[in-house]
Design a protein around this motif. Structure first.
Motif, PDB file in Angstrom:
ATOM      1  N   LEU A 148     -19.470  12.813   4.401  1.00  0.00           N
ATOM      2  CA  LEU A 148     -18.593  13.963   4.181  1.00  0.00           C
ATOM      3  C   LEU A 148     -18.125  14.062   2.741  1.00  0.00           C
ATOM      4  CD1 LEU A 148     -16.539  13.675   7.471  1.00  0.00           C
ATOM      5  CD2 LEU A 148     -18.257  15.396   6.898  1.00  0.00           C
ATOM      6  N   ILE A 149     -17.702  12.928   2.157  1.00  0.00           N
ATOM      7  CA  ILE A 149     -17.174  12.989   0.795  1.00  0.00           C
ATOM      8  C   ILE A 149     -18.285  13.332  -0.197  1.00  0.00           C
ATOM      9  CG2 ILE A 149     -16.112  11.603  -1.060  1.00  0.00           C
ATOM     10  CD1 ILE A 149     -14.250  10.454   1.028  1.00  0.00           C
ATOM     11  N   GLY A 150     -19.495  12.809   0.032  1.00  0.00           N
ATOM     12  CA  GLY A 150     -20.626  13.162  -0.827  1.00  0.00           C
ATOM     13  C   GLY A 150     -20.897  14.662  -0.779  1.00  0.00           C
ATOM     14  N   CYS A 151     -20.888  15.233   0.434  1.00  0.00           N
ATOM     15  CA  CYS A 151     -21.142  16.681   0.588  1.00  0.00           C
ATOM     16  C   CYS A 151     -20.046  17.505  -0.093  1.00  0.00           C
ATOM     17  CB  CYS A 151     -21.208  17.061   2.066  1.00  0.00           C
ATOM     18  SG  CYS A 151     -22.632  16.383   2.915  1.00  0.00           S
ATOM     19  N   GLU A 152     -18.793  17.085   0.107  1.00  0.00           N
ATOM     20  CA  GLU A 152     -17.689  17.833  -0.512  1.00  0.00           C
ATOM     21  C   GLU A 152     -17.796  17.786  -2.028  1.00  0.00           C
ATOM     22  OE1 GLU A 152     -13.956  17.564   2.570  1.00  0.00           O
ATOM     23  OE2 GLU A 152     -14.152  15.953   1.130  1.00  0.00           O
ATOM     24  N   ALA A 153     -18.021  16.574  -2.556  1.00  0.00           N
ATOM     25  CA  ALA A 153     -18.069  16.403  -4.015  1.00  0.00           C
ATOM     26  C   ALA A 153     -19.231  17.198  -4.602  1.00  0.00           C
ATOM     27  CB  ALA A 153     -18.199  14.921  -4.365  1.00  0.00           C
ATOM     28  N   GLY A 173       0.820  -1.215   0.000  1.00  0.00           N
ATOM     29  CA  GLY A 173       0.000   0.000   0.000  1.00  0.00           C
ATOM     30  C   GLY A 173       0.849   1.258   0.000  1.00  0.00           C
ATOM     31  N   SER A 174       0.508   2.203  -0.888  1.00  0.00           N
ATOM     32  CA  SER A 174       1.289   3.447  -0.993  1.00  0.00           C
ATOM     33  C   SER A 174       0.495   4.658  -0.510  1.00  0.00           C
ATOM     34  CB  SER A 174       1.722   3.665  -2.442  1.00  0.00           C
ATOM     35  OG  SER A 174       0.565   3.800  -3.261  1.00  0.00           O
ATOM     36  N   GLY A 175      -0.514   4.415   0.343  1.00  0.00           N
ATOM     37  CA  GLY A 175      -1.227   5.528   0.967  1.00  0.00           C
ATOM     38  C   GLY A 175      -0.406   6.075   2.130  1.00  0.00           C
ATOM     39  N   PRO A 176      -0.996   6.968   2.939  1.00  0.00           N
ATOM     40  CA  PRO A 176      -0.231   7.585   4.028  1.00  0.00           C
ATOM     41  C   PRO A 176       0.312   6.580   5.038  1.00  0.00           C
ATOM     42  CG  PRO A 176      -2.587   8.011   4.261  1.00  0.00           C
ATOM     43  CD  PRO A 176      -2.394   7.423   2.906  1.00  0.00           C
ATOM     44  N   ALA A 177      -0.455   5.516   5.325  1.00  0.00           N
ATOM     45  CA  ALA A 177       0.019   4.543   6.322  1.00  0.00           C
ATOM     46  C   ALA A 177       1.247   3.799   5.797  1.00  0.00           C
ATOM     47  CB  ALA A 177      -1.102   3.559   6.674  1.00  0.00           C
ATOM     48  N   GLU A 207     -10.832   6.198   9.897  1.00  0.00           N
ATOM     49  CA  GLU A 207     -10.644   6.277   8.439  1.00  0.00           C
ATOM     50  C   GLU A 207     -10.263   7.697   8.068  1.00  0.00           C
ATOM     51  OE1 GLU A 207     -14.362   4.725   7.120  1.00  0.00           O
ATOM     52  OE2 GLU A 207     -13.822   2.738   7.851  1.00  0.00           O
ATOM     53  N   HIS A 208      -9.168   8.168   8.661  1.00  0.00           N
ATOM     54  CA  HIS A 208      -8.741   9.542   8.429  1.00  0.00           C
ATOM     55  C   HIS A 208      -7.263   9.578   8.057  1.00  0.00           C
ATOM     56  CE1 HIS A 208     -12.492  10.166  10.303  1.00  0.00           C
ATOM     57  NE2 HIS A 208     -12.069   9.970  11.542  1.00  0.00           N
ATOM     58  N   TRP A 209      -6.937  10.584   7.281  1.00  0.00           N
ATOM     59  CA  TRP A 209      -5.581  10.733   6.758  1.00  0.00           C
ATOM     60  C   TRP A 209      -4.541  10.842   7.873  1.00  0.00           C
ATOM     61  CZ3 TRP A 209      -3.820  10.372   1.883  1.00  0.00           C
ATOM     62  CH2 TRP A 209      -2.512  10.796   1.662  1.00  0.00           C
ATOM     63  N   HIS A 210      -4.812  11.751   8.798  1.00  0.00           N
ATOM     64  CA  HIS A 210      -3.852  12.028   9.863  1.00  0.00           C
ATOM     65  C   HIS A 210      -3.594  10.756  10.695  1.00  0.00           C
ATOM     66  CE1 HIS A 210      -1.935  14.498  12.922  1.00  0.00           C
ATOM     67  NE2 HIS A 210      -2.576  13.774  13.811  1.00  0.00           N
ATOM     68  N   ASP A 211      -4.652  10.026  10.999  1.00  0.00           N
ATOM     69  CA  ASP A 211      -4.503   8.823  11.823  1.00  0.00           C
ATOM     70  C   ASP A 211      -3.760   7.724  11.065  1.00  0.00           C
ATOM     71  OD1 ASP A 211      -5.996  10.041  13.878  1.00  0.00           O
ATOM     72  OD2 ASP A 211      -7.818   9.567  12.780  1.00  0.00           O
ATOM     73  N   ALA A 224      -1.856  12.747  -2.227  1.00  0.00           N
ATOM     74  CA  ALA A 224      -2.759  13.083  -1.114  1.00  0.00           C
ATOM     75  C   ALA A 224      -4.199  12.868  -1.565  1.00  0.00           C
ATOM     76  CB  ALA A 224      -2.531  14.528  -0.711  1.00  0.00           C
ATOM     77  N   LYS A 225      -4.988  12.156  -0.754  1.00  0.00           N
ATOM     78  CA  LYS A 225      -6.391  11.908  -1.126  1.00  0.00           C
ATOM     79  C   LYS A 225      -7.341  13.037  -0.708  1.00  0.00           C
ATOM     80  CE  LYS A 225      -6.573   7.062  -1.919  1.00  0.00           C
ATOM     81  NZ  LYS A 225      -6.109   5.837  -1.321  1.00  0.00           N
ATOM     82  N   PRO A 226      -7.149  13.655   0.480  1.00  0.00           N
ATOM     83  CA  PRO A 226      -8.129  14.676   0.882  1.00  0.00           C
ATOM     84  C   PRO A 226      -8.426  15.747  -0.182  1.00  0.00           C
ATOM     85  CG  PRO A 226      -6.831  14.065   2.782  1.00  0.00           C
ATOM     86  CD  PRO A 226      -6.215  13.339   1.588  1.00  0.00           C
ATOM     87  N   LEU A 231       0.984  -4.130   6.402  1.00  0.00           N
ATOM     88  CA  LEU A 231      -0.183  -4.128   5.518  1.00  0.00           C
ATOM     89  C   LEU A 231      -0.889  -2.785   5.682  1.00  0.00           C
ATOM     90  CD1 LEU A 231      -1.465  -7.715   6.304  1.00  0.00           C
ATOM     91  CD2 LEU A 231      -0.158  -6.952   4.305  1.00  0.00           C
ATOM     92  N   ALA A 232      -1.077  -2.079   4.579  1.00  0.00           N
ATOM     93  CA  ALA A 232      -1.732  -0.765   4.618  1.00  0.00           C
ATOM     94  C   ALA A 232      -2.600  -0.644   3.369  1.00  0.00           C
ATOM     95  CB  ALA A 232      -0.678   0.338   4.686  1.00  0.00           C
ATOM     96  N   CYS A 233      -3.586  -1.563   3.284  1.00  0.00           N
ATOM     97  CA  CYS A 233      -4.395  -1.691   2.059  1.00  0.00           C
ATOM     98  C   CYS A 233      -5.569  -0.722   2.006  1.00  0.00           C
ATOM     99  CB  CYS A 233      -4.937  -3.116   1.921  1.00  0.00           C
ATOM    100  SG  CYS A 233      -3.639  -4.354   1.824  1.00  0.00           S
ATOM    101  N   GLY A 234      -5.781   0.065   3.065  1.00  0.00           N
ATOM    102  CA  GLY A 234      -6.815   1.092   3.012  1.00  0.00           C
ATOM    103  C   GLY A 234      -8.222   0.537   3.026  1.00  0.00           C
ATOM    104  N   ALA A 235      -9.090   1.212   2.287  1.00  0.00           N
ATOM    105  CA  ALA A 235     -10.509   0.841   2.249  1.00  0.00           C
ATOM    106  C   ALA A 235     -10.982   0.922   0.799  1.00  0.00           C
ATOM    107  CB  ALA A 235     -11.322   1.801   3.116  1.00  0.00           C
ATOM    108  N   ALA A 236     -12.030   0.162   0.500  1.00  0.00           N
ATOM    109  CA  ALA A 236     -12.567   0.148  -0.867  1.00  0.00           C
ATOM    110  C   ALA A 236     -13.994   0.684  -0.842  1.00  0.00           C
ATOM    111  CB  ALA A 236     -12.544  -1.280  -1.399  1.00  0.00           C
ATOM    112  N   PRO A 270      -8.191  10.679  17.366  1.00  0.00           N
ATOM    113  CA  PRO A 270      -8.439  10.821  15.931  1.00  0.00           C
ATOM    114  C   PRO A 270      -8.959  12.214  15.559  1.00  0.00           C
ATOM    115  CG  PRO A 270      -9.282   8.724  16.702  1.00  0.00           C
ATOM    116  CD  PRO A 270      -8.846   9.498  17.921  1.00  0.00           C
ATOM    117  N   GLU A 271      -8.580  12.675  14.379  1.00  0.00           N
ATOM    118  CA  GLU A 271      -9.047  13.991  13.926  1.00  0.00           C
ATOM    119  C   GLU A 271      -9.072  14.072  12.411  1.00  0.00           C
ATOM    120  OE1 GLU A 271      -5.432  16.078  15.774  1.00  0.00           O
ATOM    121  OE2 GLU A 271      -5.723  17.167  13.889  1.00  0.00           O
ATOM    122  N   PHE A 272      -9.927  14.918  11.889  1.00  0.00           N
ATOM    123  CA  PHE A 272      -9.953  15.164  10.438  1.00  0.00           C
ATOM    124  C   PHE A 272     -10.643  16.487  10.176  1.00  0.00           C
ATOM    125  CE2 PHE A 272     -14.425  14.616   9.661  1.00  0.00           C
ATOM    126  CZ  PHE A 272     -14.836  13.753  10.670  1.00  0.00           C
TER     127      PHE A 272
END
Ligand code: FAD
Length: 362
Positions: free
Chosen positions: A151-156, A10-14, A286-290, A43-45, A105-110, A313-315
């Protein structure tokens, strides 16, 4: 056969932070990051914020030169298909074996698929490739429906409206972000969306998607040249579960050092259910910082250094002109109180006398 070393899936932040942290402690041991995502780590955010709104935004986390300089091998567009815990190897597509001393292992979420007729046509927003497709599609669309009031629906939705696309947000809850933040905040977020030009239809489910419209369970349809699926994500613990690692609630169970139930195997980020020493229980996040922090801890622990996850946790999230910042355990609350001020409002969430979360909206 390649030499064993520190292997990250996994090549995300974790994953990336784990590799970087381990490398800083052990300059000689081979470090490899294997990721199914073909893009350079990003960066995903910003994907659902500045990038989708068409603004210039720096997405790259590290350049190719950075990987060379730090002697970290990055294998992009390669999927790990199995983990052999006995043999201490991960096996990628085509049967290639990568031996490890330490594995993170840092496979994230789908994304959760939209399982209605035509649901496949709805565009997801999880990766850089998804965001590119969505941004291009928005250029050729007059109308859009975003499905999902998180949150992602509202942002998009607010970004699409800002691009001049007539946008409707549809959700089963009566107001957006209701499950996470409650009805009172949801009503305010609905107002924020409306001020951004988004029409919100709550208390309804999508029953079908076609090329030109979205059908709702109320019997009505909403015209849509473009449909976005923001129906949530599911931690991706399939690889770990198939290998026999302990899982719970669809996540890999780890201790405060991100160590799994198998020797020398760690898990971090969205896929992990990690023990937080401040909370004194396991906390899903499920946050970037964490994810970054958990990756750092996995890298330190694998390097033999003391480390434990203790951060709250924070976002943050951006809807139109507004920024929402949350810090807390995110695991429900018994009561909440809102305080207004000239720049916005603050919500305090409590269980009994204890504050379990604080949301600031400005
Ligand atoms: C559009 C969007 C906006 C977001 N906005 C915010 C925000 O504002 N604030 C916030 O805190 N969080 C936000 N998030 C969430 C945040 O991005 C995630 O919590 C974070 O990326 C999780 O990091 P991770 O390293 O666990 O996993 P990910 O970043 O998801 O990375 C997973 C990696 O694993 C790889 N992978 C998976 N399976 C395999 C396999 N079998 N073999 C090889 N590689 C594999 C993938 O290719 C990927 O490289 C947002 C997410 C998205 C999608």
């Amino acid at each position: 056969m390649v030499a064993p070393g520190f292997v990250v899936v996994g090549s995300g932040p974790a994953g990336l932070t784990a590799a970087e942290t381990f490398r800083a402690r052990h300059p000689k041991i081979p470090v490899r990051v294997i990721a199914s995502d073909p893009a350079m780590p990003y960066a995903k955010p910003p994907l659902s914020k500045a990038y989708l709104c068409g603004r210039n935004s720096k997405l790259d986390l590290h350049s190719a030169a950075w990987f060379t300089k730090h002697d970290i091998q990055l294998h992009r567009g390669i999927t790990v298909e199995h983990i052999d815990l006995e043999g201490r190897e991960v096996i990628t597509a085509g049967g290639r074996r990568h031996p490890y001393w330490h594995l993170v292992l840092a496979c994230g979420a789908a994304p959760v698929p939209l399982s209605v007729p035509g649901g496949d046509a709805a565009l997801p927003l999880r990766s850089f490739a998804d965001a590119v497709v969505l941004r291009m599609a928005a250029k050729n669309s007059d109308s859009a429906v975003v499905i999902g009031g998180g949150l992602i629906g509202c942002e998009a939705a607010s970004c699409l409206a800002a691009l001049g696309v007539a946008t409707t947000l549809v959700a089963p809850e009566s107001v957006p972000v209701q499950r996470r933040f409650g009805s009172e905040v949801g009503e305010r977020v609905a107002k924020m969306l409306s001020n951004s030009g988004v029409r919100f239809i709550g208390g309804t489910r999508v029953t079908a998607v076609s090329d030109t419209e979205v059908a709702l369970d109320t019997g009505t349809t909403v015209p849509a040249d473009l449909v976005v699926s923001a129906t949530g994500v599911r931690p991706d613990a399939r690889l770990a579960a198939a290998a026999g690692l302990d899982t719970a609630h669809g996540r890999v169970v780890v201790d405060e050092r991100m160590h799994t139930s198998a020797p020398n195997v760690y898990a971090a980020g969205d896929m992990a259910l990690a023990y937080n020493v401040t909370a004194q229980h396991r906390v899903p996040s499920e946050h970037w910082h964490d994810a970054t922090e958990q990756g750092r801890i996995a890298g330190l622990a694998a390097a033999g250094c003391p480390a434990a996850w203790s951060a709250v946790p924070e976002f943050s999230c951006v809807i139109g002109e507004h920024t929402m910042t949350y810090r807390g355990w995110g695991s429900g609350y018994e009561a909440s109180s809102i305080e207004e001020d000239c720049d916005g409002f603050t919500v305090t969430y409590r269980c009994g006398d204890e504050i379990v979360g604080v949301l600031r909206v400005s």
